[in-house]
Write an enzyme that holds these catalytic residues in place. Structure first.
Site, PDB file in Angstrom:
ATOM      1  N   SER A  94       0.943  -1.279   0.011  1.00 27.14           N
ATOM      2  CA  SER A  94      -0.028  -0.063   0.069  1.00 27.14           C
ATOM      3  C   SER A  94       0.834   1.116  -0.066  1.00 27.14           C
ATOM      4  O   SER A  94       2.007   1.133  -0.349  1.00 27.14           O
ATOM      5  CB  SER A  94      -0.977   0.024   1.184  1.00 27.14           C
ATOM      6  OG  SER A  94      -1.793   1.051   0.951  1.00 27.14           O
ATOM      7  N   ASN A  95       0.381   2.430   0.317  1.00 33.16           N
ATOM      8  CA  ASN A  95       1.000   3.531   0.330  1.00 33.16           C
ATOM      9  C   ASN A  95       0.494   4.533   1.516  1.00 33.16           C
ATOM     10  O   ASN A  95      -0.413   4.222   2.100  1.00 33.16           O
ATOM     11  CB  ASN A  95       0.966   4.447  -1.035  1.00 33.16           C
ATOM     12  CG  ASN A  95      -0.233   4.824  -1.484  1.00 33.16           C
ATOM     13  OD1 ASN A  95      -0.825   5.651  -0.673  1.00 33.16           O
ATOM     14  ND2 ASN A  95      -0.916   4.281  -2.610  1.00 33.16           N
ATOM     15  N   ASP A  96       1.150   5.693   1.646  1.00 33.77           N
ATOM     16  CA  ASP A  96       0.991   6.460   2.674  1.00 33.77           C
ATOM     17  C   ASP A  96      -0.349   7.492   2.937  1.00 33.77           C
ATOM     18  O   ASP A  96      -0.523   8.194   3.536  1.00 33.77           O
ATOM     19  CB  ASP A  96       2.164   7.591   3.057  1.00 33.77           C
ATOM     20  CG  ASP A  96       3.361   6.742   3.595  1.00 33.77           C
ATOM     21  OD1 ASP A  96       2.990   6.093   4.690  1.00 33.77           O
ATOM     22  OD2 ASP A  96       4.608   7.125   3.641  1.00 33.77           O
TER      23      ASP A  96
END
Lengths: 212, 212
Positions: A23-25
């Site tokens: 995933s990402n931030d």
């Protein structure tokens, strides 16, 4: 004039087994702020969002999704009934090529994880738009930002693109620059994402009026 | 007798570039519930936790970390000053071998992501323990659960291991089975994680008393 605005928000998660994911931030704050602002301006809002920990804006129709593929399906189902797309989600670019049905066991060896590109949600919805629909993309670039954002606008045939500074991700405030199809850049100084949301919804209203 | 209890909680995140990471579904609820319960029982608690969205328990010393390597460093710094380790964190098993300094660009091609095993925080702390320190591990298995948990207890030289059902992850309640070094299994039926936390802290107290 009340518009029907489709907004995407948050990250997506791409699972490699029942518990692990890429995933990402992204926090979803920008997309949720856009939805809140659009509702306040009297628009009808559908908010397709990945996993986030935010209070949903009252009055928006919520469609929670997990992966990029799910986000594309959810958006395609409703896109034709909307006037504007605000693609604020930070869709994962890559997903594991194979999703294991059971938990991957740890071993002492290293591992090659085979990733393949996820569907390009923004490009797909832009390509499928009908006359009059407005598509606004978002970009987060850490190098050569303006040139890359301009390339994305052209390649995906967008009406405008909102360029975020890398420091914007998961932060409550940001500084943005907006490029419109006519080649004009507008900078909106460092501000709370709710303030930026107001400016972006205003831009969507103007572009929709021009398209009509 | 008041104990000094080191508790780990939540997932870790293993970044592959400035915004993208590998992680897992752990919510941190079990570890936070353990910390809250241990404080209520009069123990001194250090809570080393990965990225979570939970209200921290009042009275525990908090040490936020991101990656498995950071969690190990943070725990090593304080482990010798504690009597008990409750290793409830769901540490990522693999991390990208290389962390890119700038955002990976999407391309149409697939990609091989080189992963290597993260440090085994539980095994390292167990191996470095001094006489009298109690180490309790946690396992989440979806196949062959009891045999695997027993193997982990033996291999990592644990005093006890708490086996969670896969449905426990990110859920407010769970059903657990506990294996102690003497080979005895105890099942604690489906209950809120705060109830399970009480049972696990009680077990830690008994094991610490035996070790003294």
């Amino acid at each position: 004039v009340a518009l029907r605005i489709l907004i995407t928000a948050g990250p997506t998660r791409e699972y490699l087994d029942p518990v692990r994911y890429l995933s990402n931030d992204s926090s979803g704050r920008m997309g949720f702020a856009l939805a809140g602002q659009a509702v306040r301006r009297g628009h009808r809002v559908t908010l397709v969002h990945g996993p986030v920990d935010l209070e949903p804006p009252a009055g928006a129709a919520l469609v929670p999704v997990v992966s990029a593929a799910e986000m594309l399906r959810a958006c395609r189902r409703v896109w034709r009934r909307h006037d504007v797309l605000l693609m604020a989600a930070a869709v994962a670019d890559y997903a594991p090529a194979r999703v294991r049905g059971t938990k991957l066991k740890k071993s002492a060896r290293s591992l090659l994880l085979h990733l393949r590109p996820t569907p390009d949600v923004l490009a797909a919805l832009s390509a499928e738009r009908r006359a009059g629909q407005v598509v606004i993309g978002f970009a987060l670039e850490d190098r050569d930002s303006r040139r890359r954002a301009a390339g994305k606008l052209k390649r995906k045939d967008l009406d405008a693109i909102v360029l975020n500074a890398p420091a914007a991700i998961a932060a409550p405030s940001s500084s943005i620059q907006v490029l419109t199809r006519d080649g004009r850049w507008t900078r909106i100084g460092w501000a709370d994402k709710r303030v930026l949301a107001k400016a972006i919804v205003g831009l969507a209203e103007r572009l929709a009026a021009l398209r009509r």
